[in-house]
Design an enzyme around this catalytic site. Sequence first.
Site, short mmCIF file in Angstrom:
data_model
loop_
_atom_site.label_atom_id
_atom_site.label_comp_id
_atom_site.label_asym_id
_atom_site.label_seq_id
_atom_site.Cartn_x
_atom_site.Cartn_y
_atom_site.Cartn_z
N GLU A 277 22.97 63.86 40.24
CA GLU A 277 22.83 62.90 39.15
C GLU A 277 21.37 62.48 38.96
O GLU A 277 20.89 62.33 37.84
CB GLU A 277 23.72 61.67 39.43
CG GLU A 277 24.06 60.89 38.18
CD GLU A 277 25.37 60.10 38.31
OE1 GLU A 277 26.17 60.39 39.23
OE2 GLU A 277 25.58 59.20 37.50
N GLU A 280 19.70 65.21 37.20
CA GLU A 280 20.06 65.17 35.78
C GLU A 280 19.23 64.11 35.05
O GLU A 280 18.73 64.33 33.95
CB GLU A 280 21.56 64.87 35.66
CG GLU A 280 22.14 65.09 34.28
CD GLU A 280 23.65 64.77 34.24
OE1 GLU A 280 24.25 64.53 35.32
OE2 GLU A 280 24.21 64.76 33.13
N CYS A 297 31.29 58.41 37.91
CA CYS A 297 32.16 58.46 39.10
C CYS A 297 33.42 57.64 38.99
O CYS A 297 34.31 57.76 39.82
CB CYS A 297 31.42 58.08 40.38
SG CYS A 297 29.85 57.33 40.13
N SER A 317 26.89 61.41 32.43
CA SER A 317 26.45 62.41 33.39
C SER A 317 27.52 63.50 33.50
O SER A 317 28.71 63.20 33.48
CB SER A 317 26.22 61.76 34.75
OG SER A 317 26.26 62.74 35.75
N LYS A 356 42.02 57.32 40.61
CA LYS A 356 41.63 58.57 41.27
C LYS A 356 42.80 59.55 41.34
O LYS A 356 42.60 60.75 41.43
CB LYS A 356 41.11 58.28 42.68
CG LYS A 356 39.74 57.62 42.69
CD LYS A 356 38.63 58.62 42.47
CE LYS A 356 37.31 57.94 42.16
NZ LYS A 356 36.28 58.89 41.69
N GLU A 359 42.54 61.17 38.10
CA GLU A 359 41.37 62.06 38.08
C GLU A 359 41.67 63.38 38.78
O GLU A 359 41.36 64.46 38.27
CB GLU A 359 40.19 61.37 38.75
CG GLU A 359 38.93 62.22 38.74
CD GLU A 359 37.78 61.55 39.50
OE1 GLU A 359 36.76 61.26 38.88
OE2 GLU A 359 37.91 61.32 40.72
N GLU A 364 40.52 69.58 34.30
CA GLU A 364 39.11 69.99 34.51
C GLU A 364 38.79 70.10 36.00
O GLU A 364 37.75 70.64 36.38
CB GLU A 364 38.15 68.94 33.94
CG GLU A 364 38.20 68.72 32.44
CD GLU A 364 39.19 67.62 32.06
OE1 GLU A 364 40.08 67.29 32.87
OE2 GLU A 364 39.07 67.11 30.93
N CYS A 500 34.32 49.41 43.50
CA CYS A 500 35.49 49.92 44.24
C CYS A 500 36.00 48.93 45.28
O CYS A 500 37.18 48.98 45.65
CB CYS A 500 35.14 51.22 44.93
SG CYS A 500 34.34 52.39 43.84
#
Lengths: 571, 158
Positions: A277, A280, A297, A317, A356, A359, A364, A500
């Site tokens: 990151e 990037e 994230c 990102s 999560k 996710e 993907e 979190c």
Amino acid sequence: MRITLNGKTMEAREGETILSAARRMGLNIPTLCHMEGLPPTGACRVCLVEDVKTGRLIPSCSFPVSEGMDIATHSSQVVAARKTIIELLLASHPDDCLYCASNGTCELQKYAQELGVRQRSYSGDRNRIDLDMSSPSIIRDPEKCILCGRCVRVCSEVQGVSAIDFAGRGSNAQVSCAFDEGLNVSSCVNCGQCVMVCPTGALTERRDVDRVLAALDDPKKTVVVQHAPAVSVSLAEEFGIKPGSDVVDKMNAAFRRMGFDKIFPTSFSADLTVMEEAHELVERVKKGGPFPMFTSCSPGWIKYLEEFHPDLLGNVSTCKSPQQMMGAVVKRLWAPAQGLESGQVFNVSVMPCTAKKFEAARPEMGGEVPDVDAVITTRELAEMIRMFGIDITSLEGEQADSPFGDRSSAGKLFGATGGVMEAAARTAYHMITGKELPELKIDAVRGLQDVKEAVVNIDGLELKLAVVSGLGNAGRLLKDIIDGKRTYHFVEVMTCRGGCISGGGQPLVTNPERVKARMQVLYEIDRDASLRVSHENPSIKALYRDFLKEPGSHKSHELLHTEYSPREVLK
Amino acid sequence: MGSTKILKVLERYPGVGKDKLIPILQEVQEAEGFLGREAVILIGKHLDVPASKIYGVATFYNQFRFEPVGRFHIQICRGTACHVKGSAKLLETLKRELGVEPGRTTRDGMFSIEVVACIGACGLAPAISINGEFHARVTPEEIPVILGNCRKSAQEVS
Ligand code: SF4
Ligand code: SF4
Ligand code: SF4
Ligand code: FES
């Protein structure tokens, strides 16, 4: 101003409610619809108290104190009225405690117990409403709903999502998505904040413990576990250990007792995320944009963007989250090096987060052979530890496994709001200047404020940073960014307020003091660490040397990056 | 296309706030016969109100429906006269026989139920109307027969 509570006079604050004054005095008044920090709705009435002068019952959560007020919080009249309220709530309630996910944590159950409800006093028709099992993260059981409205309010007033609301009226009233649809086609971002506030078992996470147990039992599977940075600093609370204790070593020992084959902390792959990151970001600085770059994230935030601001997806990102990077690295790099087929590896991830789960199931994220096979929350891990009869307090600490067992404290900071930013800034500075940031600790991005801003000077380049947590706050910040009122290079967004450490998968008793304690211990870990920057993590260096070459390489892109597209939902 | 009709309604309410939600819902239902997903999403965008909230508000009132009406649209009167003559039982029977709540349409698209305040046929109480045709002094026992006749007539036509 002076008021009298149960015969004792006390100093009350102008404008505060009876409830808040009583709590300061250490008096326990039950509440169901009350939510700290949000205006009262007065929906449940269980908080009522007696105005001694008039004998009237008034809701303490919404009634302001006034000079000379005389209040009884537990007169026989009050206690009887509260009991009746609970009994009426139970009239249509399924008596499912024994099979209920909330057995032991349920507030309705607790009040029924405390108020001495020992039999059914009113028998209404039992609620009959189908379970909503459509979401990979959250299960709704509207039969157990007592219509307190906490979920509706957190979803709209805190998260700005409004996936759920009251529908119907009278005895048909219930909480539902638009058109009574499943959560999966609604705008729900799976954050689990509704689960955190629900007093009953009407909202719970989708439990994946059984799938993990099955994998542990399967001799053909190598079961690898990763655990997010915010798990080891909250797990202790599930076992009565003081909030703000880091039990990572004991947790490792518990994992081994339960039969996990390898333990790799997600903080390791957080270091990897930082490398990719920061790279990037540096590339964008060279190319002049697009700015701001948003972190990627937090999966609730990604879904939120896909639904509400698809035009900004190009700013996000392309890095996968640390959970997904770990999954990919373990299955696609580590497994073959061990002579294992990717299908022989079962990746379990312990997360403070319900999103999560969503996710990990995204197409993907590995497709046919998913990078991560099962995601369990901090709560589910605690359940497993209890199930195995492990006394975590008496375990000797153990270490994680190589080759992905090392982490920098920067990777650990990911657990709190601002942590990703701090970690990325440390490494971006180093990437550009070849030197370490003179002061690694960036105070401006620390703490529990909703929005934080910082400017980091990198050899004359003024990098403008913002950190926001809670999607409602993020939505407001986005509006300012879109309107051109604020400009940044890099914005960290966490779906849950505080990051979190207050995720939707954390212990159900999560309050501001506990969140603060969890945050504090993360900062202490960073203060005391010898390895504080991701780019110096020896395991990260080895991973680049042996496999990935350099951040942003072709191989990195193949494994560690992804893209998102607009999502049509009922919103 | 449905959406043009919906947009037409919305055009008549430029720049309005949430207080216009109910009149807009009424007009859209008038134009479309029901409030579909597209309608709710478009209205939500126009007023900046989430779909879940619109659904919540609309389900609070009896007058809105979210599916097209069935081939046989049954209106059951719950006015005072009909109530006195036992319309509650009738409604119960209808719901049980068809397996749907008022405002809903059976899966096969054959029947829909709507509760109305008074259809101005108090002399015929308790009354129901099927596609505008009145049935007077209906008893719960007659309901299956009436529904059966509807099904039969549907078969004959097709
Ligand atoms: S929601 Fe609470 S009271 Fe209801 S069955 Fe579950 S534990 Fe029992
Ligand atoms: S998980 Fe989050 S977005 Fe989904 S309904 Fe609950 S609070 Fe709303
Ligand atoms: S689902 Fe839970 S939080 Fe939501 S209204 Fe029902 S009981 Fe309250
Ligand atoms: S807590 Fe006061 S009315 Fe519900």
